[in-house]
Enzyme design. Sequence first.
Site, PDB file in Angstrom:
ATOM      1  CB  CYS A  39      -9.558  -6.020  -7.314  1.00 48.51           C
ATOM      2  SG  CYS A  39      -8.084  -5.418  -8.176  1.00 48.51           S
ATOM      3  CB  CYS A  95      -3.558  -6.250  -5.873  1.00 44.36           C
ATOM      4  SG  CYS A  95      -4.979  -5.169  -5.793  1.00 44.36           S
ATOM      5  CD  GLU A  99      -3.004  -1.261   2.133  1.00 47.28           C
ATOM      6  OE1 GLU A  99      -2.913  -0.560   3.158  1.00 47.28           O
ATOM      7  OE2 GLU A  99      -3.980  -2.014   1.901  1.00 47.28           O
ATOM      8  CB  CYS A 157      -5.835  -8.357  -9.862  1.00 48.95           C
ATOM      9  SG  CYS A 157      -4.806  -7.285  -8.828  1.00 48.95           S
ATOM     10  CD  GLU A 170      -4.923 -10.571  -6.176  1.00 50.15           C
ATOM     11  OE1 GLU A 170      -4.330  -9.597  -5.676  1.00 50.15           O
ATOM     12  OE2 GLU A 170      -6.024 -10.980  -5.765  1.00 50.15           O
TER      13      GLU A 170
HETATM   14  O1  LIG Z   1      -7.397  -9.830  -4.024  1.00 49.94           O
HETATM   15  C1  LIG Z   1      -7.011  -8.807  -3.417  1.00 49.94           C
HETATM   16  C2  LIG Z   1      -7.897  -7.934  -2.773  1.00 49.94           C
HETATM   17  C3  LIG Z   1      -7.376  -6.855  -2.130  1.00 49.94           C
HETATM   18  N1  LIG Z   1      -6.024  -6.634  -2.120  1.00 49.94           N
HETATM   19  C4  LIG Z   1      -5.465  -5.504  -1.368  1.00 49.94           C
HETATM   20  C5  LIG Z   1      -5.587  -4.134  -1.971  1.00 49.94           C
HETATM   21  C6  LIG Z   1      -5.548  -3.279  -0.719  1.00 49.94           C
HETATM   22  O2  LIG Z   1      -4.194  -3.147  -0.299  1.00 49.94           O
HETATM   23  C7  LIG Z   1      -6.261  -4.113   0.323  1.00 49.94           C
HETATM   24  C8  LIG Z   1      -7.727  -3.762   0.516  1.00 49.94           C
HETATM   25  O3  LIG Z   1      -8.408  -3.768  -0.702  1.00 49.94           O
HETATM   26  O4  LIG Z   1      -6.126  -5.454  -0.117  1.00 49.94           O
HETATM   27  C9  LIG Z   1      -5.150  -7.470  -2.739  1.00 49.94           C
HETATM   28  O5  LIG Z   1      -3.939  -7.308  -2.713  1.00 49.94           O
HETATM   29  N2  LIG Z   1      -5.684  -8.541  -3.390  1.00 49.94           N
HETATM   30 ZN   LIG Z   2      -6.201  -6.379  -7.353  1.00 46.43          ZN
END
Ligand SMILES: O=c1ccn([C@H]2C[C@H](O)[C@@H](CO)O2)c(=O)[nH]1
Ligand SMILES: [Zn+2]
Length: 143
Positions: free
Chosen positions: A89, A56, A47, A92, A58
């Site tokens: 999401c 993310c 983040e 991704c 992924e």
């Molecule tokens: O499949 C997912 C879903 C969410 N997030 C992350 C994005 C953000 O940092 C946090 C909340 O959405 O989780 C991922 O990395 N992968």
């Molecule tokens: Zn994502």
Amino acid sequence: MSNINWAALQLAAKHASEQAYAPYSKFPVGVAVLAQSGKIYTGCNVENASYGGTVCAERNAIGAAIVAGERKFDALMVYTPQAQLTPPCGICRQVIAEFFMPDAPVASCNHLQQQQTWSLVELLPAAFTPTYLANSTKVDGNT
Ligand SMILES: O=c1ccn([C@H]2C[C@H](O)[C@@H](CO)O2)c(=O)[nH]1
Ligand SMILES: [Zn+2]
């Protein structure tokens, strides 16, 4: 691919989630991808104080595999930090569609040892893929 080691993917995704940098959402995610070479690559979410800069798990897992030379994948596993199993999401899903076949399994697991598995085409029907680009070198080229 039929003989996917789901337990190994779950464990790798869980370990990756332990490295997540998620101070804002407090939603640490880990992902493991199985490349066609047979190797597993992992990623966690990273983040940013400028929230839109977040990447993310992924996309970080796929990026780690790409820089190692991989271009094709057989499976993806998400380790989600909650009881409700969560799919990738939308952003991704688009990145997964670049490198995975439409029938590739995309799965989610959690600390309760539960797993839910979707196919990529279920998550992203009618995807815009490299084949729509006339001059595309698809996943094999470097350009
Ligand atoms: O499949 C997912 C879903 C969410 N997030 C992350 C994005 C953000 O940092 C946090 C909340 O959405 O989780 C991922 O990395 N992968
Ligand atoms: Zn994502």
